[in-house]
Scaffold this active site. Structure first.
Site, PDB file in Angstrom:
ATOM      1  N   ASP A   8       0.855  -1.189   0.000  1.00  0.00           N
ATOM      2  CA  ASP A   8       0.000   0.000   0.000  1.00  0.00           C
ATOM      3  C   ASP A   8       0.890   1.238   0.000  1.00  0.00           C
ATOM      4  OD1 ASP A   8      -3.150   0.732   1.292  1.00  0.00           O
ATOM      5  OD2 ASP A   8      -1.601   2.254   1.058  1.00  0.00           O
ATOM      6  N   GLU A 113      -2.891   0.040  -4.114  1.00  0.00           N
ATOM      7  CA  GLU A 113      -2.586  -1.176  -3.338  1.00  0.00           C
ATOM      8  C   GLU A 113      -2.789  -2.441  -4.168  1.00  0.00           C
ATOM      9  OE1 GLU A 113      -5.481  -2.144  -0.207  1.00  0.00           O
ATOM     10  OE2 GLU A 113      -6.772  -0.596  -1.056  1.00  0.00           O
TER      11      GLU A 113
HETATM   12  P1  TTP Z   1      -5.249   5.122   1.031  1.00  0.00           P
HETATM   13  O1  TTP Z   1      -4.226   4.064   0.723  1.00  0.00           O
HETATM   14  O2  TTP Z   1      -6.379   4.743   1.920  1.00  0.00           O
HETATM   15  O3  TTP Z   1      -4.550   6.362   1.703  1.00  0.00           O
HETATM   16  P2  TTP Z   1      -3.151   7.035   1.401  1.00  0.00           P
HETATM   17  O4  TTP Z   1      -2.353   6.239   0.420  1.00  0.00           O
HETATM   18  O5  TTP Z   1      -3.369   8.450   1.014  1.00  0.00           O
HETATM   19  O6  TTP Z   1      -2.452   7.034   2.816  1.00  0.00           O
HETATM   20  P3  TTP Z   1      -1.864   5.803   3.628  1.00  0.00           P
HETATM   21  O7  TTP Z   1      -0.404   6.116   3.800  1.00  0.00           O
HETATM   22  O8  TTP Z   1      -2.596   5.805   4.907  1.00  0.00           O
HETATM   23  O9  TTP Z   1      -2.091   4.569   2.804  1.00  0.00           O
HETATM   24  O10 TTP Z   1      -5.868   5.661  -0.314  1.00  0.00           O
HETATM   25  C1  TTP Z   1      -5.118   5.785  -1.516  1.00  0.00           C
HETATM   26  C2  TTP Z   1      -5.526   7.041  -2.249  1.00  0.00           C
HETATM   27  O11 TTP Z   1      -6.926   7.004  -2.525  1.00  0.00           O
HETATM   28  C3  TTP Z   1      -5.294   8.318  -1.487  1.00  0.00           C
HETATM   29  O12 TTP Z   1      -3.970   8.825  -1.647  1.00  0.00           O
HETATM   30  C4  TTP Z   1      -6.349   9.231  -2.035  1.00  0.00           C
HETATM   31  C5  TTP Z   1      -7.481   8.326  -2.441  1.00  0.00           C
HETATM   32  N1  TTP Z   1      -8.549   8.380  -1.425  1.00  0.00           N
HETATM   33  C6  TTP Z   1      -9.621   9.269  -1.634  1.00  0.00           C
HETATM   34  O13 TTP Z   1      -9.657   9.953  -2.660  1.00  0.00           O
HETATM   35  N2  TTP Z   1     -10.589   9.352  -0.679  1.00  0.00           N
HETATM   36  C7  TTP Z   1     -10.573   8.622   0.486  1.00  0.00           C
HETATM   37  O14 TTP Z   1     -11.480   8.753   1.333  1.00  0.00           O
HETATM   38  C8  TTP Z   1      -9.477   7.698   0.686  1.00  0.00           C
HETATM   39  C9  TTP Z   1      -9.414   6.885   1.950  1.00  0.00           C
HETATM   40  C10 TTP Z   1      -8.505   7.628  -0.299  1.00  0.00           C
HETATM   41 MG    MG Z   2      -2.127   4.148   0.646  1.00  0.00          MG
END
Ligand code: TTP
Ligand code: MG
Length: 359
Positions: A8, A113
């Site tokens: 991820d 991911e």
């Molecule tokens: P995530 O993998 O949930 O979050 P992230 O990569 O930003 O942070 P983390 O280090 O905790 O993994 O989501 C991946 C991408 O999806 C994120 O960068 C932006 C998008 N996203 C949205 O647009 N809205 C949301 O509510 C979430 C959770 C993610």
């Molecule tokens: Mg992420």
């Protein structure tokens, strides 16, 4: 031995923005909505929600899905950026290409991911840790981004593990039950607020308690999904990593030994890549409508150009000509040297004489 990795990316959208604009490095960065400069002055105009934010911004309590107006109140000095989805999709595609090389089987689950089954690639858990470190390094070197990886005997635990240490984490779970037991039940994918509330009413807060609960009692309280939760809590998940890849495009790319702007070198490279794509296309029985060129510059900035033709084509000369025209456009627009070129065809059609006009 079954070994599954869950990869991820860390604060994906904002990390890509930081990579493209190094002046943002280390600052609180918030990505979301369609922000125009005046929004920073007049917070009543801030609309939409936070897509994600950098770990620096998370220190102020900002998180995904929060109203941008609230994020602005919590962290007014943050750099607010609009969502640039085409860029993130492009980078996602590149990351998946790196991951694919490391897996027996790969399943992309979202834009940032994927699960990788690496069972035949590693000898033991120690070896797996080293393998995952090499994978992290490859993503760092090729994409200048960090990710967090969970390694476990099954998909659900690998996913829980990738979230266990973040950012830039690496968590290896050898003993599934012992790892899960102290964790909150909310860590299990699929346990939302409703299920969580019922479990809490039953006195179940930790996964260990869920594991030792009578399965019939669980089914009576939350329905058939109780069976799956009970298995997961006991470290059991037999689901396979499934390739869901559908061929939507064909591409080839090459990195130069020395960065260059020399037009004749670029043309030679574009021609060679076009030929490779063309050979793969004819082997697979496709025709194409869209040709794209991707360029990575010496500073790792990426630019792309694409042209969609009026009809399907299946000839090498059209592919070469279109790709070289796009390449010249890109090279003339910037005065930077080029590190990598990619040629892609998309909008593919199967060869079917009734539908297509070949030129
Ligand atoms: P995530 O993998 O949930 O979050 P992230 O990569 O930003 O942070 P983390 O280090 O905790 O993994 O989501 C991946 C991408 O999806 C994120 O960068 C932006 C998008 N996203 C949205 O647009 N809205 C949301 O509510 C979430 C959770 C993610
Ligand atoms: Mg992420």
């Amino acid at each position: 031995m079954r070994v599954i990795l869950h990869v991820d990316m860390d604060s994906f959208f904002s990390s890509v923005e930081e990579r493209e604009k190094p002046e943002l490095k280390g600052l609180p960065v918030i990505v979301g909505g369609k922000i125009t400069p005046e929004w920073e002055k007049e917070d009543s105009k801030i609309r939409g929600v936070v897509s994600t934010c950098s770990y620096e911004a998370r220190k102020y309590g900002v998180h995904s899905a929060m109203a941008l107006s609230k994020a602005y109140k919590l962290c007014p000095d943050a750099k607010f950026l609009p969502v640039n989805m085409p860029l993130y999709k492009h980078v996602s595609c590149e990351i998946m290409n790196v991951l694919r090389k490391y897996a027996d089987k790969m399943e992309q689950v979202s834009i940032d991911e994927a699960f990788l089954d690496v069972s035949t690639k590693v000898e033991d858990w120690n070896d797996t840790r080293e393998y995952a470190k090499r994978l992290k390094k490859a993503i760092q070197v090729e994409e200048r981004l960090t990710c967090s990886i969970g390694i476990a005997p099954n998909k659900t635990i690998a996913k829980i593990a990738s979230d266990f240490v973040k950012p830039n984490g690496l968590t290896v779970v050898e003993e599934a039950k012992a790892f899960l037991a102290p964790l909150d039940v909310k860590n299990i994918p699929g346990v939302g607020p409703k299920t969580d509330k019922i479990l809490r009413m039953m006195g179940i807060e930790q996964i260990g308690q869920l594991a030792s609960c009578d399965v019939q009692k669980l089914v009576a309280a939350i329905g058939q999904s109780g069976k799956r939760l009970h298995l997961v809590a006991n470290g059991i998940d037999k689901s396979e990593v499934e390739e869901k890849w559908v061929r939507k495009s064909l591409s080839r790319e090459r990195t130069f030994a020395d960065d260059t702007r020399d037009a004749s070198v670029l043309t030679k490279c574009v021609d060679a890549l076009a030929e490779e794509v063309y050979n793969a296309m004819t082997d697979a029985g496709f025709v194409f409508k869209t040709v794209s060129i991707k360029v990575k510059f010496e500073d790792f900035a990426i630019a792309t150009r694409a042209k969609t033709l009026k009809t399907y084509h299946c000839d090498l000369s059209t592919l070469k000509r279109t790709a070289n025209d796009l390449m010249a456009e890109l090279n003339n627009a910037k005065s930077k040297k080029i590190r990598l070129i990619g040629v892609r065809i998309s909008n593919l059609g199967a060869v079917d004489e009734k539908q297509m006009r070949f030129i």
